[in-house]
Write a protein that holds these residues in place. Structure first.
Motif, PDB file in Angstrom:
ATOM      1  N   LYS A  80      30.283  -2.639 -26.469  1.00  0.00           N
ATOM      2  CA  LYS A  80      31.074  -2.821 -27.609  1.00  0.00           C
ATOM      3  C   LYS A  80      32.081  -1.835 -27.419  1.00  0.00           C
ATOM      4  N   HIS A  81      33.418  -2.406 -27.563  1.00  0.00           N
ATOM      5  CA  HIS A  81      34.594  -1.266 -27.644  1.00  0.00           C
ATOM      6  C   HIS A  81      34.896  -0.970 -29.288  1.00  0.00           C
ATOM      7  N   LYS A  82      35.286   0.234 -29.354  1.00  0.00           N
ATOM      8  CA  LYS A  82      35.568   0.581 -30.457  1.00  0.00           C
ATOM      9  C   LYS A  82      36.563  -0.204 -31.703  1.00  0.00           C
ATOM     10  N   LEU A 125      31.927  -6.983 -25.445  1.00  0.00           N
ATOM     11  CA  LEU A 125      32.503  -7.450 -24.296  1.00  0.00           C
ATOM     12  C   LEU A 125      31.770  -8.785 -23.943  1.00  0.00           C
ATOM     13  N   ILE A 126      32.511  -9.838 -23.649  1.00  0.00           N
ATOM     14  CA  ILE A 126      31.898 -11.091 -23.549  1.00  0.00           C
ATOM     15  C   ILE A 126      32.420 -11.774 -21.706  1.00  0.00           C
ATOM     16  N   SER A 127      33.139 -11.027 -21.376  1.00  0.00           N
ATOM     17  CA  SER A 127      33.718 -11.475 -20.187  1.00  0.00           C
ATOM     18  C   SER A 127      34.351 -10.308 -19.080  1.00  0.00           C
ATOM     19  N   ILE A 128      33.966 -10.292 -18.023  1.00  0.00           N
ATOM     20  CA  ILE A 128      34.655  -9.525 -16.994  1.00  0.00           C
ATOM     21  C   ILE A 128      35.258 -10.170 -15.902  1.00  0.00           C
ATOM     22  N   LEU A 173      39.232  -7.558 -19.144  1.00  0.00           N
ATOM     23  CA  LEU A 173      38.033  -7.516 -20.044  1.00  0.00           C
ATOM     24  C   LEU A 173      38.227  -8.217 -21.283  1.00  0.00           C
ATOM     25  N   ARG A 174      37.349  -9.325 -21.550  1.00  0.00           N
ATOM     26  CA  ARG A 174      37.629  -9.845 -22.811  1.00  0.00           C
ATOM     27  C   ARG A 174      36.496  -9.743 -23.701  1.00  0.00           C
ATOM     28  N   PHE A 175      36.935  -9.234 -25.020  1.00  0.00           N
ATOM     29  CA  PHE A 175      35.805  -9.009 -26.123  1.00  0.00           C
ATOM     30  C   PHE A 175      36.093  -9.969 -27.129  1.00  0.00           C
ATOM     31  N   SER A 176      35.076  -9.859 -28.002  1.00  0.00           N
ATOM     32  CA  SER A 176      35.135 -10.651 -29.136  1.00  0.00           C
ATOM     33  C   SER A 176      36.214 -10.760 -30.068  1.00  0.00           C
ATOM     34  N   GLU A 177      37.025  -9.582 -30.119  1.00  0.00           N
ATOM     35  CA  GLU A 177      38.064  -9.554 -30.836  1.00  0.00           C
ATOM     36  C   GLU A 177      39.606  -8.928 -30.192  1.00  0.00           C
ATOM     37  N   GLY A 178      39.596  -8.982 -28.906  1.00  0.00           N
ATOM     38  CA  GLY A 178      40.684  -8.640 -28.128  1.00  0.00           C
ATOM     39  C   GLY A 178      40.580  -8.770 -26.551  1.00  0.00           C
TER      40      GLY A 178
END
Length: 186
Positions: free
Chosen positions: A46-48, A53-56, A149-154
């Motif tokens: 998780k990113h603050k 994290l969903i994709s690299i 890096l794709r996260f759930s919100e960015g």
């Protein structure tokens, strides 16, 4: 620092020892700074600010195969995967607790009868996500390395060539938020 390197080189010379240096993306300043903003857990990373994290996606493009010819300086590198793919795995292992490679494809230069891979692509999964590593010696005229890096919100992009971090600031756009190009030599 360069002063510390000079000191090591001096000691190695005095002691008649071989000093070998390696520049490794897993220790790059942009990655070290980014790691402070994430929490790597067994179940997910998780990113603050941007969530889970969903994709690299890691891309390394180096100009070793130009106009259908593998440059002689590439022969000692062992192929695209050994040159940079293993390096990418080291970066991934800092970002996720566990990963599993699901597919690996390697393209060899059959035309010139060279046994080295000139392009490699590996797909992997990690807890609650997936990713890929592409190392390609045929696409670019200049060195280009990046980690997307794709996260759930960015989205965050680590641009290893520039030693910079880009983050999703607006819908669909990335903005450079950190620049380490003048702080640490590579």
């Amino acid at each position: 620092t360069l002063e510390q390197f000079d000191e090591l080189a001096s000691v190695a010379k005095k002691e008649k020892l071989l000093l070998v240096t390696a520049f490794h993306d897993a220790f790059a300043p942009e990655l070290r700074a980014f790691l402070a903003a994430i929490e790597v857990g067994k179940d997910c990373t998780k990113h603050k600010q941007y969530g889970q994290l969903i994709s690299i996606e890691i891309g390394v493009y180096e100009p070793y195969y130009v106009d259908g010819v593998l440059l002689t300086e590439a022969f000692s590198l062992g192929g695209s995967w050994l040159d940079n793919g293993i390096n990418a795995i080291s970066v991934i292992r800092k970002l996720v607790f566990k990963m599993e490679i699901t597919t690996a494809d390697f393209v060899r230069d059959n035309f010139n009868k060279v046994l080295l891979d000139i392009k490699s692509e590996v797909v992997f999964v990690f807890p609650k996500g997936q990713g890929s590593v592409v190392v390609d010696w045929t696409q670019m005229r200049d060195l280009h390395k990046r980690v997307l890096l794709r996260f759930s919100e960015g989205v965050v992009a680590l641009h290893n060539t520039e030693q910079s971090i880009y983050e999703s600031i607006t819908e669909g756009g990335l903005k450079k938020t950190h620049d380490f190009s003048n702080t640490n030599p590579r």
